[in-house]
Design a protein around this motif. Sequence first.
Motif, PDB file in Angstrom:
ATOM      1  N   GLY A 186       0.845  -1.181   0.000  1.00  0.00           N
ATOM      2  CA  GLY A 186       0.000   0.000   0.000  1.00  0.00           C
ATOM      3  C   GLY A 186       0.878   1.227   0.000  1.00  0.00           C
ATOM      4  N   ALA A 242       0.342  -3.356  -6.416  1.00  0.00           N
ATOM      5  CA  ALA A 242      -0.193  -3.088  -5.078  1.00  0.00           C
ATOM      6  C   ALA A 242      -1.587  -3.666  -4.957  1.00  0.00           C
ATOM      7  CB  ALA A 242      -0.229  -1.584  -4.817  1.00  0.00           C
ATOM      8  N   SER A 263      -5.335  -0.505  -1.380  1.00  0.00           N
ATOM      9  CA  SER A 263      -4.515   0.681  -1.122  1.00  0.00           C
ATOM     10  C   SER A 263      -5.176   1.929  -1.672  1.00  0.00           C
ATOM     11  CB  SER A 263      -3.135   0.503  -1.761  1.00  0.00           C
ATOM     12  OG  SER A 263      -2.388   1.708  -1.711  1.00  0.00           O
ATOM     13  N   TRP A 321      -3.008  -2.480  -9.962  1.00  0.00           N
ATOM     14  CA  TRP A 321      -3.841  -2.719  -8.791  1.00  0.00           C
ATOM     15  C   TRP A 321      -4.404  -4.129  -8.914  1.00  0.00           C
ATOM     16  CZ3 TRP A 321      -3.030   1.095  -5.574  1.00  0.00           C
ATOM     17  CH2 TRP A 321      -2.811   2.385  -6.055  1.00  0.00           C
ATOM     18  N   GLY A 346      -8.519   0.083   2.681  1.00  0.00           N
ATOM     19  CA  GLY A 346      -7.508   0.017   3.725  1.00  0.00           C
ATOM     20  C   GLY A 346      -7.427  -1.286   4.478  1.00  0.00           C
ATOM     21  N   THR A 376      -5.999  -4.738   5.743  1.00  0.00           N
ATOM     22  CA  THR A 376      -4.623  -5.188   5.917  1.00  0.00           C
ATOM     23  C   THR A 376      -4.626  -6.673   6.231  1.00  0.00           C
ATOM     24  OG1 THR A 376      -4.673  -4.662   8.270  1.00  0.00           O
ATOM     25  CG2 THR A 376      -3.884  -2.933   6.791  1.00  0.00           C
ATOM     26  N   ASN A 408      -4.100  -8.854   1.785  1.00  0.00           N
ATOM     27  CA  ASN A 408      -3.158  -8.045   1.006  1.00  0.00           C
ATOM     28  C   ASN A 408      -1.933  -8.846   0.606  1.00  0.00           C
ATOM     29  OD1 ASN A 408      -4.757  -5.819   1.041  1.00  0.00           O
ATOM     30  ND2 ASN A 408      -3.562  -4.678   2.538  1.00  0.00           N
TER      31      ASN A 408
END
Length: 371
Positions: A9, A37, A41, A54, A69, A71, A75
């Motif tokens: 991110g 990523a 992110s 992405w 966001g 986590t 991810n």
Amino acid sequence: MRILIPVLGFARAGGYRVLSELANAWLRAGHEVSFVAPATSGQPYFPTQASIHWVDEDGRNVDSPHGKGETGLGNLRALFAGIRRLHHDFDVVLANHSLTTWPTVLARVPRGKRFYYIQAYEPEYYVLERRPLLWLLSRLSYALPLTQIANASIYRHALVRPFAIVPFGIDLSLFRPKLSSQRQPSEPLIIGTIGRSEPQKGALYVLKAFEELYASDPRHRLRIAYGNLPAGWSHPAAEIVVPSNDAELAEFYRSIDVLVAAGTVQHGAPHYPALEALASGAALVTTGFEPATSENAWIVPNRDATAIAEAIREISTRPDAASRRSNSGYEAVQAFGWDVVSAKMLDVFAKDRENAGLDPRSEKTQKENRS
């Protein structure tokens, strides 16, 4: 050369600025650079001209990030799947954080193509933050089979054995000295620091030093970039400045006479405020961050507000000495320009690829030459 940079991110931390600036410099030099990523992110805080893949948890490209966001394992799965799908089209995969090393290795990126840019000794920070799992993962990441590149020689020890040392850089066209005459001893001294709430950043000792200085000479002024001060702290001669971009940050450095960088850990490593202050012509008081030496800065002990105050008094009363050291510091930072640093990193990639039996040139260039 085609370079892929995996990130979990984008954030405001200095390490992400380094990655964006390296990518921009490599693009200027004619190379191809992409980030990969997770779609969780947000957009990069530090602008980059590089393309961004992405990816969702299956490694498939999505049109844009949704920035929710999340986590954790989701991810990591997304990054692993994205690297596994994309790495065949790149000559270099540059892991840059301990948590990006694991998906890079597990995706079976070949030796000679996988690198680990160590920008800080992460276990030290995770100890301070009391995050034992991240401490363990970061410690173990140094044993993974990637070619290590560290940004400072202080990270060279039993766990970290870098193939090369490549510091981060700064934009020397942006961070440059102000055009003015030398300050006179009778003029007020403007002290600057970067406000950080983490104890290891040492901001508390700068504030204590300023209180001591102001008590003896109320002409002194303090400018604090970004705030982030201890709860309840204020002073009538202190001003908080919140730069919204690097251009405004550069103006902050040019508005002060001396910058204090009083961090308590990782001494000997490059430090953005130290570099930017020296590039901008400010005198530097620091606990010991590269490229500060006794020839271009004032080195003070850790957690010693009185020593900081004494160094600033010397700068205040001896502007000729401050000017000489500042000029020496300006010369020292010229080696940290982004074009210099990025070219050094490319040389490391090429040398390691050659050692691994790969052509040091881009695989794309090889195909074009054969066609």
